[in-house]
Design a protein around this motif. Structure first.
Motif, PDB file in Angstrom:
ATOM      1  N   PRO A   1       0.880  -1.539  -0.225  1.00  0.00           N
ATOM      2  CA  PRO A   1      -0.110   0.248   0.162  1.00  0.00           C
ATOM      3  C   PRO A   1       0.538   0.979   0.489  1.00  0.00           C
ATOM      4  CG  PRO A   1      -0.926  -1.239   1.931  1.00  0.00           C
ATOM      5  CD  PRO A   1       0.286  -1.851   1.245  1.00  0.00           C
ATOM      6  N   LEU A   2       1.801   1.222   0.923  1.00  0.00           N
ATOM      7  CA  LEU A   2       2.974   2.346   0.648  1.00  0.00           C
ATOM      8  C   LEU A   2       3.631   2.712  -1.369  1.00  0.00           C
ATOM      9  CD1 LEU A   2       4.697   4.642   2.123  1.00  0.00           C
ATOM     10  CD2 LEU A   2       5.904   3.169   3.081  1.00  0.00           C
ATOM     11  N   VAL A   3       3.900   1.905  -0.944  1.00  0.00           N
ATOM     12  CA  VAL A   3       4.571   1.551  -2.404  1.00  0.00           C
ATOM     13  C   VAL A   3       3.256   2.527  -3.796  1.00  0.00           C
ATOM     14  CG1 VAL A   3       4.939   0.255  -4.341  1.00  0.00           C
ATOM     15  CG2 VAL A   3       6.064  -0.206  -2.189  1.00  0.00           C
ATOM     16  N   VAL A   4       1.975   1.948  -3.361  1.00  0.00           N
ATOM     17  CA  VAL A   4       0.920   1.963  -4.987  1.00  0.00           C
ATOM     18  C   VAL A   4       0.833   3.906  -4.288  1.00  0.00           C
ATOM     19  CG1 VAL A   4      -1.594   2.446  -4.796  1.00  0.00           C
ATOM     20  CG2 VAL A   4       0.058  -0.177  -4.686  1.00  0.00           C
ATOM     21  N   LEU A   5       1.268   4.115  -2.864  1.00  0.00           N
ATOM     22  CA  LEU A   5       0.525   5.487  -2.731  1.00  0.00           C
ATOM     23  C   LEU A   5       2.136   6.705  -3.270  1.00  0.00           C
ATOM     24  CD1 LEU A   5      -0.863   8.059  -1.225  1.00  0.00           C
ATOM     25  CD2 LEU A   5       0.400   7.458   0.958  1.00  0.00           C
ATOM     26  N   VAL A   6       2.987   6.118  -2.725  1.00  0.00           N
ATOM     27  CA  VAL A   6       4.294   6.643  -2.924  1.00  0.00           C
ATOM     28  C   VAL A   6       4.257   6.986  -4.975  1.00  0.00           C
ATOM     29  CG1 VAL A   6       7.106   6.913  -3.684  1.00  0.00           C
ATOM     30  CG2 VAL A   6       5.704   6.340  -1.269  1.00  0.00           C
ATOM     31  N   VAL A   7       3.665   5.816  -5.119  1.00  0.00           N
ATOM     32  CA  VAL A   7       3.758   6.246  -7.091  1.00  0.00           C
ATOM     33  C   VAL A   7       2.986   6.780  -7.396  1.00  0.00           C
ATOM     34  CG1 VAL A   7       3.429   4.587  -8.570  1.00  0.00           C
ATOM     35  CG2 VAL A   7       5.152   3.828  -6.991  1.00  0.00           C
ATOM     36  N   LEU A   8       1.472   6.714  -7.322  1.00  0.00           N
ATOM     37  CA  LEU A   8       0.336   8.009  -6.930  1.00  0.00           C
ATOM     38  C   LEU A   8       0.153   9.113  -6.399  1.00  0.00           C
ATOM     39  CD1 LEU A   8      -2.484   5.876  -5.730  1.00  0.00           C
ATOM     40  CD2 LEU A   8      -1.788   6.053  -8.269  1.00  0.00           C
ATOM     41  N   ALA A   9       1.446   9.560  -5.119  1.00  0.00           N
ATOM     42  CA  ALA A   9       1.670  10.889  -5.154  1.00  0.00           C
ATOM     43  C   ALA A   9       2.490  11.607  -6.200  1.00  0.00           C
ATOM     44  CB  ALA A   9       2.449  11.132  -3.326  1.00  0.00           C
ATOM     45  N   VAL A  10       3.737  10.335  -6.599  1.00  0.00           N
ATOM     46  CA  VAL A  10       4.703  11.010  -7.266  1.00  0.00           C
ATOM     47  C   VAL A  10       4.484  11.397  -9.044  1.00  0.00           C
ATOM     48  CG1 VAL A  10       6.987  10.413  -8.965  1.00  0.00           C
ATOM     49  CG2 VAL A  10       6.437  10.020  -6.355  1.00  0.00           C
ATOM     50  N   ALA A  11       3.290  10.464  -9.627  1.00  0.00           N
ATOM     51  CA  ALA A  11       2.437  10.638 -10.446  1.00  0.00           C
ATOM     52  C   ALA A  11       1.377  12.233 -10.480  1.00  0.00           C
ATOM     53  CB  ALA A  11       1.220   9.607 -10.633  1.00  0.00           C
ATOM     54  N   VAL A  12       0.992  12.839  -9.462  1.00  0.00           N
ATOM     55  CA  VAL A  12       0.757  13.338  -9.418  1.00  0.00           C
ATOM     56  C   VAL A  12       1.229  14.345  -9.737  1.00  0.00           C
ATOM     57  CG1 VAL A  12      -1.703  15.112  -8.080  1.00  0.00           C
ATOM     58  CG2 VAL A  12      -1.948  12.637  -8.791  1.00  0.00           C
ATOM     59  N   LEU A  13       2.137  15.187  -8.515  1.00  0.00           N
ATOM     60  CA  LEU A  13       2.756  15.644  -9.039  1.00  0.00           C
ATOM     61  C   LEU A  13       3.606  15.903  -9.701  1.00  0.00           C
ATOM     62  CD1 LEU A  13       4.605  15.105  -4.880  1.00  0.00           C
ATOM     63  CD2 LEU A  13       3.139  17.042  -5.595  1.00  0.00           C
ATOM     64  N   SER A  14       4.311  14.683 -10.963  1.00  0.00           N
ATOM     65  CA  SER A  14       4.820  15.055 -11.521  1.00  0.00           C
ATOM     66  C   SER A  14       3.850  15.473 -13.217  1.00  0.00           C
ATOM     67  CB  SER A  14       5.210  13.787 -11.965  1.00  0.00           C
ATOM     68  OG  SER A  14       5.901  14.010 -13.346  1.00  0.00           O
ATOM     69  N   GLY A  15       2.223  14.955 -12.843  1.00  0.00           N
ATOM     70  CA  GLY A  15       1.858  15.681 -14.092  1.00  0.00           C
ATOM     71  C   GLY A  15       1.372  17.048 -13.998  1.00  0.00           C
ATOM     72  N   ALA A  16       1.733  17.519 -12.629  1.00  0.00           N
ATOM     73  CA  ALA A  16       1.470  19.121 -12.453  1.00  0.00           C
ATOM     74  C   ALA A  16       2.371  19.783 -12.676  1.00  0.00           C
ATOM     75  CB  ALA A  16       0.549  19.508 -10.711  1.00  0.00           C
ATOM     76  N   ALA A  17       3.821  19.482 -12.033  1.00  0.00           N
ATOM     77  CA  ALA A  17       4.479  20.132 -13.198  1.00  0.00           C
ATOM     78  C   ALA A  17       4.463  20.174 -14.179  1.00  0.00           C
ATOM     79  CB  ALA A  17       6.172  19.314 -12.336  1.00  0.00           C
ATOM     80  N   VAL A  18       4.211  19.228 -14.984  1.00  0.00           N
ATOM     81  CA  VAL A  18       4.409  19.275 -16.682  1.00  0.00           C
ATOM     82  C   VAL A  18       2.849  19.796 -17.153  1.00  0.00           C
ATOM     83  CG1 VAL A  18       3.779  17.006 -18.417  1.00  0.00           C
ATOM     84  CG2 VAL A  18       6.046  16.502 -17.137  1.00  0.00           C
ATOM     85  N   HIS A  19       1.978  20.192 -16.886  1.00  0.00           N
ATOM     86  CA  HIS A  19       1.050  20.566 -16.602  1.00  0.00           C
ATOM     87  C   HIS A  19       1.705  22.134 -17.070  1.00  0.00           C
ATOM     88  CE1 HIS A  19      -3.184  22.133 -17.433  1.00  0.00           C
ATOM     89  NE2 HIS A  19      -3.129  22.849 -16.682  1.00  0.00           N
ATOM     90  N   PHE A  20       1.846  22.251 -15.831  1.00  0.00           N
ATOM     91  CA  PHE A  20       2.609  23.690 -16.199  1.00  0.00           C
ATOM     92  C   PHE A  20       3.707  24.593 -16.651  1.00  0.00           C
ATOM     93  CE2 PHE A  20      -0.067  23.893 -11.986  1.00  0.00           C
ATOM     94  CZ  PHE A  20      -1.098  24.556 -12.505  1.00  0.00           C
ATOM     95  N   LEU A  21       5.155  23.611 -16.616  1.00  0.00           N
ATOM     96  CA  LEU A  21       6.272  24.056 -17.684  1.00  0.00           C
ATOM     97  C   LEU A  21       6.848  23.518 -18.592  1.00  0.00           C
ATOM     98  CD1 LEU A  21       8.649  22.669 -13.703  1.00  0.00           C
ATOM     99  CD2 LEU A  21       7.702  25.113 -14.591  1.00  0.00           C
ATOM    100  N   ARG A  22       5.561  22.350 -19.284  1.00  0.00           N
ATOM    101  CA  ARG A  22       5.216  21.697 -20.262  1.00  0.00           C
ATOM    102  C   ARG A  22       6.673  21.333 -20.671  1.00  0.00           C
ATOM    103  NH1 ARG A  22      -0.218  21.952 -22.334  1.00  0.00           N
ATOM    104  NH2 ARG A  22      -1.050  23.592 -20.788  1.00  0.00           N
ATOM    105  N   ALA A  23       7.144  21.691 -22.222  1.00  0.00           N
ATOM    106  CA  ALA A  23       8.019  20.783 -23.180  1.00  0.00           C
ATOM    107  C   ALA A  23       9.093  20.599 -22.594  1.00  0.00           C
ATOM    108  CB  ALA A  23       8.528  21.377 -24.568  1.00  0.00           C
TER     109      ALA A  23
END
Length: 183
Positions: free
Chosen positions: A97-119
């Protein structure tokens, strides 16, 4: 399974940001199959979950027009987190469960960063995710002596696995950057 991971990883690592739909399909496949494998699923389960993840990712990118970069960034970030987890030696084993939680947290943070910083960040994240899939594919389809890349037993093996991941990601990032500069 290894060949499919290798192909998806190469497309994601070296083409990546050029095609959001292709990147989403590859990252969705990699994330789905990686989580299924990390949680103890067999090869067939990992392939089926990976294909479902790839199809779902393509649908998300197609349906959510303005959030395509977020979706691809999140999927690729999840693959990066799962790949990084796999380079840790077994002494640092975490509960599922901790692995899944960390992967999801990194995924959301990465998605937000890419959304704002793009290319530039999208190129970096897709290159890292693709490198992780390539290494998984090589381990599964390649010679047995590379098995330490899947589950390193010592800190030295972990460092070698991490160095291989980062070196391959750097090659993918520079390849994507060069393709953009030529157009």
């Amino acid at each position: 399974m290894g060949i499919a991971l290798l192909i998806a990883g190469m497309l994601l690592c070296f083409v990546g940001a050029r095609s959001l739909v292709l990147a989403a399909a590859c990252a969705g496949f990699g994330l789905g199959s990686g989580l299924a494998a990390a949680l103890g699923g067999g090869a067939v389960t990992a392939v089926l979950v990976g294909v479902g993840g790839g199809v779902g990712a393509v649908l998300l990118v197609r349906l959510a027009l303005g959030t395509g970069p977020f979706v691809v960034g999140a999927l690729a970030g999840g693959v990066v987190a799962a790949s990084a987890y796999r380079t840790l030696p077994p002494t640092l084993s975490w509960p599922a469960p901790l692995v899944v939680l960390v992967v999801l947290a990194v995924a959301v943070l990465s998605g937000a960063a890419v959304h704002f910083l793009r290319a530039p960040l999208l190129r970096a994240v897709t290159a890292l995710a693709g490198a992780g899939l390539i290494i998984r594919g090589v381990v599964e389809a390649g010679p047995a002596f590379l098995g330490f890349l899947r589950s390193p037993a010592t800190w030295v093996e972990s460092l070698v696995a991490l160095a291989a991941l980062l070196a391959l990601a750097w090659v993918g990032f520079t390849t994507q950057r060069q393709r953009v500069d030529k157009t």
